[in-house]
Enzyme design. Structure first.
Site, PDB file in Angstrom:
ATOM      1  N   GLU A   1      -5.707  16.778 -11.662  1.00 52.91           N
ATOM      2  CA  GLU A   1      -6.077  17.048 -13.057  1.00 52.91           C
ATOM      3  C   GLU A   1      -7.590  17.182 -13.245  1.00 52.91           C
ATOM      4  O   GLU A   1      -8.195  16.581 -14.126  1.00 52.91           O
ATOM      5  CB  GLU A   1      -5.515  15.953 -13.983  1.00 52.91           C
ATOM      6  CG  GLU A   1      -5.401  16.403 -15.435  1.00 52.91           C
ATOM      7  CD  GLU A   1      -4.698  15.383 -16.320  1.00 52.91           C
ATOM      8  OE1 GLU A   1      -5.395  14.532 -16.879  1.00 52.91           O
ATOM      9  OE2 GLU A   1      -3.480  15.453 -16.433  1.00 52.91           O
TER      10      GLU A   1
ATOM     11  N   ARG B   1      -4.554  21.715 -14.573  1.00 46.26           N
ATOM     12  CA  ARG B   1      -3.460  20.788 -14.860  1.00 46.26           C
ATOM     13  C   ARG B   1      -3.557  20.242 -16.282  1.00 46.26           C
ATOM     14  O   ARG B   1      -2.573  19.792 -16.860  1.00 46.26           O
ATOM     15  CB  ARG B   1      -3.429  19.651 -13.840  1.00 46.26           C
ATOM     16  CG  ARG B   1      -2.259  18.689 -14.065  1.00 46.26           C
ATOM     17  CD  ARG B   1      -2.010  17.779 -12.898  1.00 46.26           C
ATOM     18  NE  ARG B   1      -0.955  16.799 -13.196  1.00 46.26           N
ATOM     19  CZ  ARG B   1      -0.286  16.132 -12.277  1.00 46.26           C
ATOM     20  NH1 ARG B   1      -0.535  16.329 -10.994  1.00 46.26           N
ATOM     21  NH2 ARG B   1       0.637  15.265 -12.616  1.00 46.26           N
TER      22      ARG B   1
ATOM     23  N   HIS C   1       0.356  11.581 -28.286  1.00 45.43           N
ATOM     24  CA  HIS C   1       0.246  10.202 -27.799  1.00 45.43           C
ATOM     25  C   HIS C   1      -0.229   9.262 -28.905  1.00 45.43           C
ATOM     26  O   HIS C   1       0.211   8.104 -28.987  1.00 45.43           O
ATOM     27  CB  HIS C   1      -0.711  10.124 -26.614  1.00 45.43           C
ATOM     28  CG  HIS C   1      -0.063  10.379 -25.297  1.00 45.43           C
ATOM     29  ND1 HIS C   1      -0.774  10.707 -24.165  1.00 45.43           N
ATOM     30  CD2 HIS C   1       1.232  10.359 -24.909  1.00 45.43           C
ATOM     31  CE1 HIS C   1       0.048  10.879 -23.151  1.00 45.43           C
ATOM     32  NE2 HIS C   1       1.280  10.675 -23.586  1.00 45.43           N
TER      33      HIS C   1
ATOM     34  N   HIS D   1       8.991   9.725 -26.808  1.00 41.46           N
ATOM     35  CA  HIS D   1       7.788  10.442 -26.378  1.00 41.46           C
ATOM     36  C   HIS D   1       7.816  11.913 -26.789  1.00 41.46           C
ATOM     37  O   HIS D   1       6.863  12.426 -27.389  1.00 41.46           O
ATOM     38  CB  HIS D   1       7.630  10.326 -24.861  1.00 41.46           C
ATOM     39  CG  HIS D   1       6.560  11.193 -24.290  1.00 41.46           C
ATOM     40  ND1 HIS D   1       5.219  10.904 -24.424  1.00 41.46           N
ATOM     41  CD2 HIS D   1       6.621  12.368 -23.602  1.00 41.46           C
ATOM     42  CE1 HIS D   1       4.498  11.839 -23.836  1.00 41.46           C
ATOM     43  NE2 HIS D   1       5.321  12.736 -23.332  1.00 41.46           N
TER      44      HIS D   1
ATOM     45  N   HIS E   1      -0.435  16.641 -26.482  1.00 44.13           N
ATOM     46  CA  HIS E   1      -0.388  15.227 -26.104  1.00 44.13           C
ATOM     47  C   HIS E   1      -1.518  14.375 -26.672  1.00 44.13           C
ATOM     48  O   HIS E   1      -1.364  13.163 -26.790  1.00 44.13           O
ATOM     49  CB  HIS E   1      -0.356  15.097 -24.586  1.00 44.13           C
ATOM     50  CG  HIS E   1       0.987  15.369 -23.997  1.00 44.13           C
ATOM     51  ND1 HIS E   1       1.612  16.593 -24.113  1.00 44.13           N
ATOM     52  CD2 HIS E   1       1.843  14.565 -23.319  1.00 44.13           C
ATOM     53  CE1 HIS E   1       2.792  16.526 -23.510  1.00 44.13           C
ATOM     54  NE2 HIS E   1       2.952  15.317 -23.034  1.00 44.13           N
TER      55      HIS E   1
ATOM     56  N   GLU F   1       8.994  18.940 -24.299  1.00 43.88           N
ATOM     57  CA  GLU F   1       8.162  19.254 -23.125  1.00 43.88           C
ATOM     58  C   GLU F   1       8.487  20.646 -22.592  1.00 43.88           C
ATOM     59  O   GLU F   1       7.604  21.351 -22.092  1.00 43.88           O
ATOM     60  CB  GLU F   1       8.361  18.200 -22.032  1.00 43.88           C
ATOM     61  CG  GLU F   1       7.834  16.813 -22.387  1.00 43.88           C
ATOM     62  CD  GLU F   1       6.306  16.718 -22.345  1.00 43.88           C
ATOM     63  OE1 GLU F   1       5.633  17.698 -21.933  1.00 43.88           O
ATOM     64  OE2 GLU F   1       5.779  15.655 -22.713  1.00 43.88           O
TER      65      GLU F   1
ATOM     66  N   LYS G   1       2.391  11.556 -11.246  1.00 42.27           N
ATOM     67  CA  LYS G   1       1.752  10.570 -12.115  1.00 42.27           C
ATOM     68  C   LYS G   1       2.665   9.360 -12.254  1.00 42.27           C
ATOM     69  O   LYS G   1       3.837   9.482 -12.599  1.00 42.27           O
ATOM     70  CB  LYS G   1       1.482  11.159 -13.495  1.00 42.27           C
ATOM     71  CG  LYS G   1       0.287  12.083 -13.571  1.00 42.27           C
ATOM     72  CD  LYS G   1       0.013  12.484 -15.015  1.00 42.27           C
ATOM     73  CE  LYS G   1      -1.232  13.316 -15.128  1.00 42.27           C
ATOM     74  NZ  LYS G   1      -1.523  13.698 -16.527  1.00 42.27           N
TER      75      LYS G   1
ATOM     76  N   ASN H   1      -1.412  18.962 -20.959  1.00 45.74           N
ATOM     77  CA  ASN H   1      -1.738  18.027 -22.036  1.00 45.74           C
ATOM     78  C   ASN H   1      -1.571  18.639 -23.423  1.00 45.74           C
ATOM     79  O   ASN H   1      -1.789  17.948 -24.432  1.00 45.74           O
ATOM     80  CB  ASN H   1      -3.180  17.520 -21.880  1.00 45.74           C
ATOM     81  CG  ASN H   1      -3.364  16.679 -20.635  1.00 45.74           C
ATOM     82  OD1 ASN H   1      -2.450  15.994 -20.196  1.00 45.74           O
ATOM     83  ND2 ASN H   1      -4.544  16.751 -20.033  1.00 45.74           N
TER      84      ASN H   1
ATOM     85  N   ARG I   1       0.805  -1.219   0.000  1.00 46.72           N
ATOM     86  CA  ARG I   1       0.000   0.000   0.000  1.00 46.72           C
ATOM     87  C   ARG I   1       0.840   1.272   0.000  1.00 46.72           C
ATOM     88  O   ARG I   1       0.344   2.348   0.307  1.00 46.72           O
ATOM     89  CB  ARG I   1      -0.990   0.016   1.172  1.00 46.72           C
ATOM     90  CG  ARG I   1      -2.022  -1.104   1.095  1.00 46.72           C
ATOM     91  CD  ARG I   1      -3.203  -0.807   2.005  1.00 46.72           C
ATOM     92  NE  ARG I   1      -4.207  -1.851   1.902  1.00 46.72           N
ATOM     93  CZ  ARG I   1      -4.267  -2.913   2.690  1.00 46.72           C
ATOM     94  NH1 ARG I   1      -3.370  -3.061   3.658  1.00 46.72           N
ATOM     95  NH2 ARG I   1      -5.206  -3.826   2.532  1.00 46.72           N
TER      96      ARG I   1
ATOM     97  N   LYS J   1       5.762  23.652 -14.319  1.00 44.63           N
ATOM     98  CA  LYS J   1       4.962  22.451 -14.044  1.00 44.63           C
ATOM     99  C   LYS J   1       4.550  22.389 -12.572  1.00 44.63           C
ATOM    100  O   LYS J   1       3.397  22.058 -12.263  1.00 44.63           O
ATOM    101  CB  LYS J   1       5.732  21.191 -14.436  1.00 44.63           C
ATOM    102  CG  LYS J   1       4.916  19.926 -14.146  1.00 44.63           C
ATOM    103  CD  LYS J   1       5.415  18.691 -14.824  1.00 44.63           C
ATOM    104  CE  LYS J   1       4.447  17.532 -14.582  1.00 44.63           C
ATOM    105  NZ  LYS J   1       4.850  16.279 -15.218  1.00 44.63           N
TER     106      LYS J   1
END
Length: 349
Positions: free
Chosen positions: A222, A226, A237, A252, A233, A172, A130, A230, A108, A212
Site C-alpha cells: 500500500e 493499492r 470507517h 462494515h 473507507h 465492497e 492484511k 480505500n 514468528r 482486488k
C-alpha cells in the site's frame, strides 16, 4: 500475494490440495460461534480435518480484540502447535483478520488458510494479506501484512447469510466496480442484492476478487495504487467506529456504502466525477442501504475519527477519490467545510 486464491467448485478436493502444499504436523481450525454452528457442518465430513484442534471465539466485530488474539495464541500453545503447524480460518472478516494476525505472529509465523464464509470476507478481508485487530476503539489499528497460503472461496457458504451481511459484502463489490471499469460497475448496479441469484453472484465474486488481486499484486504494501481500495473507507470507517460507540454497530460494508456516497460527492467537487454516475450509484445505495442515522451533532466526532485514520499524512485527512469510473485519484485531501458538506450529502443527498 497469497500462494493461491481458489474459486472452489469442490471444497473437499480444493482443501486437500491446499493442505498438501502446507506441510504440517498439526491443523487448527479457527471459527467464531456462528461459523462453528452454521459453516463447520460443510467441512465436518472431511477426513483431513478429523484430528484438527478447534478454536472458537465469540462472534461479531466487537470480538476483534487483543484479548481474543491472546485466546488463540493460548489455544495454539495448549494444543501443542509448532512452527510447522497450520491454521484454517473459517469465517468472516473478523475471523480471517484476527486469525491471520495470530497465525502470522505465533512463533514468528505459521501457515494459514482462509476459507471465507461471508460475501464481505470473500471479496475483501480474506484476500490481500492484511491482518489485525481493533484497538482503543479504532478499526484495525494493530496488524501486519501476512499472506494466507491459500484462500478458498466457495459461494455455497453464502446460503447461510442473512440479507444484511450480503449487502455488507456487496458494498465492497460496488467499490471494486467503481475503481475498475464501466461494464463491471453497470452490471453491479443492475443486480438486485435484495433478491440475489447465487449462481450469477458467484461469477461476479470471481470478477471482484480479480480486481482486488491485480491491485494488491501491483502494490502489496500500500505505497501507491493499492490505496484505490480505500475508496469509501475514510468516511466509512469513521461512521463504523461512531456506530460502535453508540451501541448500535453497523456492519462494515453498510458503513462503507455510506462512505462511498460521501466520497463520490467529494470526487464530484474536487475531481469532476460525472454527476450522472454519481446519481445512479447513490440512488442504488439509497435503495438498498438507506441512510445512516447521523446528525449534525455527530459531525465533530466523525471528523475526529477521520483524523485518526491510518491513511493520513502530515495531519491532513487522506481520501481516495475518482475522476470517473476507473479514474483513481489517491492521496486527495479536503477542507473541513467540504467534508461537512459530504456528511450533509450522505444524510440528505
Amino acid at each position: 500475494m497469497s500462494n493461491g486464491v481458489i474459486l472452489s467448485t469442490s471444497l473437499y478436493e480444493d482443501l486437500s490440495k491446499a493442505l498438501a502444499e502446507c506441510s504440517h504436523d498439526k491443523i487448527f481450525v479457527l471459527t467464531d460461534n456462528t461459523t462453528r454452528e452454521k459453516c463447520w457442518p460443510l467441512l465436518d465430513g472431511f477426513i483431513g480435518l478429523r484430528d484438527a484442534v478447534h478454536v472458537t471465539i465469540p462472534s461479531g466485530d466487537s470480538s476483534k480484540t487483543l484479548e481474543n488474539v491472546t485466546r488463540v495464541w493460548e489455544a495454539l500453545v495448549e494444543g501443542g502447535a509448532t512452527r510447522h503447524s497450520c491454521m484454517i480460518c473459517l469465517g468472516g472478516g473478523m475471523v480471517t483478520d484476527l486469525g491471520g494476525f495470530a497465525a502470522s505472529t505465533f512463533k514468528r509465523g505459521i501457515d494459514y488458510v482462509n476459507i471465507p464464509t461471508t460475501l464481505l470476507s470473500m471479496v475483501d478481508a480474506s484476500v490481500g494479506g492484511k491482518t489485525g485487530f481493533n484497538f482503543h476503539g479504532l478499526k484495525n489499528e494493530v496488524g501486519v501484512f501476512a499472506d494466507a497460503q491459500f484462500v478458498i472461496i466457495d459461494t455455497n457458504f453464502l446460503s447461510t447469510l442473512d440479507n444484511d451481511n450480503l449487502r455488507s459484502g456487496y458494498a465492497e463489490m460496488l467499490k471494486h466496480g467503481l475503481i475498475s471499469n464501466l461494464d463491471t460497475w453497470s452490471k453491479l448496479l443492475s443486480f438486485d442484492i435484495s433478491r440475489p441469484e447465487l449462481h450469477q453472484l458467484q461469477t461476479m465474486v470471481g470478477q471482484s476478487v480479480t480486481v482486488k488481486q491485480h491491485i494488491v499484486e501491483a502494490d502489496p504494501r500500500e505505497h501507491g495504487i493499492r490505496k484505490a481500495l480505500n475508496l469509501g473507507h475514510t468516511i466509512g470507517h469513521a461512521i463504523e467506529s461512531w456506530s460502535m460507540a453508540t451501541g448500535s454497530p453497523l456492519l462494515h460494508g453498510i458503513a462503507v456504502a455510506h462512505g462511498l456516497v460521501g466520497e463520490l460527492y467529494l470526487g464530484s467537487v474536487l475531481c469532476d466525477f460525472p454527476l450522472d454516475k454519481l446519481r445512479s450509484t447513490v440512488s442504488y445505495i439509497h435503495e438498498h442501504y438507506g441512510r445512516p442515522s447521523i446528525t449534525c451533532d455527530d459531525y465533530p466526532k466523525l471528523v475526529e475519527l477521520m483524523r485518526h485514520d491510518k491513511k493520513n499524512m502530515s495531519g491532513s485527512i487522506n481520501f481516495t477519490l475518482l475522476g470517473d469510473v476507473g479514474d483513481i485519484r489517491i492521496n486527495q485531501t479536503a477542507e473541513r467545510e467540504l467534508i461537512l458538506e459530504a456528511l450533509d450529502f450522505i444524510r440528505e443527498g
